[in-house]
Design a protein around this motif. Structure first.
Motif, PDB file in Angstrom:
ATOM      1  N   SER A   9       0.819  -1.219   0.000  1.00 36.60           N
ATOM      2  CA  SER A   9       0.000   0.000   0.000  1.00 36.60           C
ATOM      3  C   SER A   9       0.853   1.270   0.000  1.00 36.60           C
ATOM      4  CB  SER A   9      -0.934   0.012   1.215  1.00 36.60           C
ATOM      5  OG  SER A   9      -0.201   0.170   2.427  1.00 36.60           O
ATOM      6  N   PRO A  10       1.936   1.326  -0.809  1.00 33.36           N
ATOM      7  CA  PRO A  10       2.745   2.548  -0.763  1.00 33.36           C
ATOM      8  C   PRO A  10       1.954   3.767  -1.232  1.00 33.36           C
ATOM      9  CG  PRO A  10       3.367   1.231  -2.663  1.00 33.36           C
ATOM     10  CD  PRO A  10       2.424   0.385  -1.836  1.00 33.36           C
ATOM     11  N   CYS A  11       2.133   4.868  -0.524  1.00 35.09           N
ATOM     12  CA  CYS A  11       1.497   6.133  -0.923  1.00 35.09           C
ATOM     13  C   CYS A  11       2.532   7.195  -1.255  1.00 35.09           C
ATOM     14  CB  CYS A  11       0.531   6.625   0.150  1.00 35.09           C
ATOM     15  SG  CYS A  11       1.281   6.895   1.764  1.00 35.09           S
ATOM     16  N   ALA A  12       3.802   6.879  -1.028  1.00 34.83           N
ATOM     17  CA  ALA A  12       4.879   7.802  -1.392  1.00 34.83           C
ATOM     18  C   ALA A  12       6.181   7.021  -1.485  1.00 34.83           C
ATOM     19  CB  ALA A  12       5.015   8.929  -0.370  1.00 34.83           C
ATOM     20  N   VAL A  13       7.053   7.469  -2.368  1.00 31.64           N
ATOM     21  CA  VAL A  13       8.383   6.891  -2.503  1.00 31.64           C
ATOM     22  C   VAL A  13       9.393   8.023  -2.618  1.00 31.64           C
ATOM     23  CG1 VAL A  13       8.257   6.706  -5.047  1.00 31.64           C
ATOM     24  CG2 VAL A  13       9.823   5.222  -3.763  1.00 31.64           C
ATOM     25  N   GLY A  14      10.559   7.809  -2.030  1.00 34.74           N
ATOM     26  CA  GLY A  14      11.662   8.746  -2.177  1.00 34.74           C
ATOM     27  C   GLY A  14      12.925   7.979  -2.521  1.00 34.74           C
ATOM     28  N   LEU A  15      13.778   8.598  -3.320  1.00 33.11           N
ATOM     29  CA  LEU A  15      15.034   7.960  -3.722  1.00 33.11           C
ATOM     30  C   LEU A  15      16.154   8.987  -3.694  1.00 33.11           C
ATOM     31  CD1 LEU A  15      12.624   7.046  -6.039  1.00 33.11           C
ATOM     32  CD2 LEU A  15      14.288   5.190  -6.220  1.00 33.11           C
ATOM     33  N   ALA A  16      17.357   8.498  -3.430  1.00 29.99           N
ATOM     34  CA  ALA A  16      18.555   9.336  -3.468  1.00 29.99           C
ATOM     35  C   ALA A  16      19.684   8.506  -4.059  1.00 29.99           C
ATOM     36  CB  ALA A  16      18.922   9.824  -2.069  1.00 29.99           C
ATOM     37  N   TRP A  17      20.271   8.987  -5.142  1.00 32.42           N
ATOM     38  CA  TRP A  17      21.333   8.281  -5.842  1.00 32.42           C
ATOM     39  C   TRP A  17      22.692   8.772  -5.355  1.00 32.42           C
ATOM     40  CZ3 TRP A  17      16.675   9.466  -7.722  1.00 32.42           C
ATOM     41  CH2 TRP A  17      15.986   8.512  -8.471  1.00 32.42           C
ATOM     42  N   ILE A  18      23.626   7.837  -5.191  1.00 37.34           N
ATOM     43  CA  ILE A  18      24.969   8.145  -4.703  1.00 37.34           C
ATOM     44  C   ILE A  18      25.992   7.833  -5.788  1.00 37.34           C
ATOM     45  CG2 ILE A  18      26.755   7.483  -3.046  1.00 37.34           C
ATOM     46  CD1 ILE A  18      24.485   6.859  -1.069  1.00 37.34           C
ATOM     47  N   GLU A  19      26.871   8.777  -6.028  1.00 41.42           N
ATOM     48  CA  GLU A  19      28.019   8.563  -6.907  1.00 41.42           C
ATOM     49  C   GLU A  19      29.208   9.301  -6.326  1.00 41.42           C
ATOM     50  OE1 GLU A  19      27.276   9.760 -10.923  1.00 41.42           O
ATOM     51  OE2 GLU A  19      25.466   8.554 -11.122  1.00 41.42           O
ATOM     52  N   ASP A  20      30.372   8.684  -6.403  1.00 43.55           N
ATOM     53  CA  ASP A  20      31.622   9.327  -5.975  1.00 43.55           C
ATOM     54  C   ASP A  20      31.515   9.906  -4.567  1.00 43.55           C
ATOM     55  OD1 ASP A  20      32.780   8.762  -8.489  1.00 43.55           O
ATOM     56  OD2 ASP A  20      31.858  10.556  -9.346  1.00 43.55           O
ATOM     57  N   GLY A  21      30.867   9.172  -3.679  1.00 44.70           N
ATOM     58  CA  GLY A  21      30.831   9.565  -2.283  1.00 44.70           C
ATOM     59  C   GLY A  21      29.903  10.698  -1.932  1.00 44.70           C
ATOM     60  N   ARG A  22      28.902  10.961  -2.786  1.00 45.32           N
ATOM     61  CA  ARG A  22      27.946  12.025  -2.462  1.00 45.32           C
ATOM     62  C   ARG A  22      26.611  11.754  -3.142  1.00 45.32           C
ATOM     63  NH1 ARG A  22      27.620  16.175  -6.430  1.00 45.32           N
ATOM     64  NH2 ARG A  22      28.916  15.739  -8.236  1.00 45.32           N
ATOM     65  N   VAL A  23      25.570  12.389  -2.612  1.00 46.12           N
ATOM     66  CA  VAL A  23      24.245  12.292  -3.224  1.00 46.12           C
ATOM     67  C   VAL A  23      24.226  13.196  -4.456  1.00 46.12           C
ATOM     68  CG1 VAL A  23      21.780  12.746  -2.919  1.00 46.12           C
ATOM     69  CG2 VAL A  23      23.103  11.751  -1.045  1.00 46.12           C
ATOM     70  N   VAL A  24      23.915  12.608  -5.598  1.00 44.56           N
ATOM     71  CA  VAL A  24      23.947  13.365  -6.852  1.00 44.56           C
ATOM     72  C   VAL A  24      22.562  13.617  -7.439  1.00 44.56           C
ATOM     73  CG1 VAL A  24      26.270  12.582  -7.453  1.00 44.56           C
ATOM     74  CG2 VAL A  24      24.283  11.242  -8.209  1.00 44.56           C
ATOM     75  N   ARG A  25      21.556  12.923  -6.902  1.00 47.28           N
ATOM     76  CA  ARG A  25      20.196  13.103  -7.424  1.00 47.28           C
ATOM     77  C   ARG A  25      19.201  12.694  -6.356  1.00 47.28           C
ATOM     78  NH1 ARG A  25      17.170   9.307 -11.914  1.00 47.28           N
ATOM     79  NH2 ARG A  25      15.180  10.415 -11.934  1.00 47.28           N
ATOM     80  N   ARG A  26      18.083  13.397  -6.293  1.00 48.95           N
ATOM     81  CA  ARG A  26      17.003  13.062  -5.371  1.00 48.95           C
ATOM     82  C   ARG A  26      15.677  13.132  -6.110  1.00 48.95           C
ATOM     83  NH1 ARG A  26      18.155  16.978  -0.260  1.00 48.95           N
ATOM     84  NH2 ARG A  26      16.223  15.988   0.464  1.00 48.95           N
ATOM     85  N   ALA A  27      14.739  12.277  -5.704  1.00 48.59           N
ATOM     86  CA  ALA A  27      13.413  12.296  -6.317  1.00 48.59           C
ATOM     87  C   ALA A  27      12.390  11.788  -5.310  1.00 48.59           C
ATOM     88  CB  ALA A  27      13.376  11.421  -7.575  1.00 48.59           C
ATOM     89  N   ALA A  28      11.166  12.259  -5.447  1.00 50.68           N
ATOM     90  CA  ALA A  28      10.069  11.793  -4.601  1.00 50.68           C
ATOM     91  C   ALA A  28       8.777  11.842  -5.391  1.00 50.68           C
ATOM     92  CB  ALA A  28       9.958  12.644  -3.336  1.00 50.68           C
ATOM     93  N   ARG A  29       7.893  10.888  -5.140  1.00 54.35           N
ATOM     94  CA  ARG A  29       6.615  10.831  -5.828  1.00 54.35           C
ATOM     95  C   ARG A  29       5.535  10.386  -4.850  1.00 54.35           C
ATOM     96  NH1 ARG A  29       9.719  12.586  -8.988  1.00 54.35           N
ATOM     97  NH2 ARG A  29      10.109  11.999 -11.164  1.00 54.35           N
TER      98      ARG A  29
END
Length: 198
Positions: free
Chosen positions: A25-45
């Motif tokens: 029953s997910p009502c929201a998702v969040g993601l954070a991508w890591i490259e080279d030791g840091r967060v390079v992208r974030r998204a939420a829906r």
């Protein structure tokens, strides 16, 4: 089972909020991508659950109500942009059994294949890296590390999860999170039907 870093194609953190007690029953998702030791992208829906039933407990936790997701896409559409990043990835989650369980249960509910990836629970990582701290909830670990975020917002939680893992990475001096997870024996293979192709 030890996982070699070279077998993992990318690293990302994921967080789900659910509408009720069901894992699918997910009502929201969040993601954070890591490259080279840091967060390079974030998204939420926001996600419209298949059953638009929200428990008062869940609403009290994340504040999302049926009206907030009435016009949101269902899981397959909400996740379409992100699912291709999962096969072969290292997927981080704070209490991974919950978030990985939500992902797998919802994919199965919609008749979608469960991809093969490796998970890393940052609760277990924090316990191993910073023993004797008492509480290892996301908010408690983030506060000790000076990570500012809005708790129970899926996108913010995914970011905090990623930053906790990166803090451990910096302290240990490991070359990457896949190597760290393997060295600590915290990498958990999740084999989907396309495991051999991942």
């Amino acid at each position: 089972m030890r996982i070699q870093a070279r077998t993992l194609s990318r690293t990302l953190a994921i967080d789900f909020e659910t509408a009720n007690e069901r894992r699918d029953s997910p009502c929201a998702v969040g993601l954070a991508w890591i490259e080279d030791g840091r967060v390079v992208r974030r998204a939420a829906r926001l996600i419209r659950p298949a059953e638009l039933r929200f428990s008062p407990f869940n609403i009290a936790v994340h504040g999302i109500r049926p009206r907030d997701v009435a016009d949101a896409p269902h899981f397959p559409e909400a996740m379409a942009e992100f699912l291709p990043d999962l096969p072969g990835a290292l997927v981080l989650a704070h209490n991974a059994s919950f978030d990985v369980g939500v992902l797998a249960a919802t994919l199965q509910a919609y008749g979608l294949p469960v991809p093969a990836f490796t998970s890393l629970c940052t609760v277990q990582l924090a316990r191993r890296q910073w023993p004797g701290q008492g509480r290892y909830r996301l908010s408690a670990v983030a506060e000790r590390l000076g990570i500012a975020f809005r708790h129970h917002d899926a996108g913010e939680d995914a970011f905090a999860c990623a930053e906790i893992a990166l803090a451990a990475l910096r302290e240990t001096g490991a070359p990457d999170l896949a190597t760290l997870a393997a060295a600590m024996r915290l990498a958990r293979p999740r084999f989907g039907p396309a495991a051999d192709a991942a």
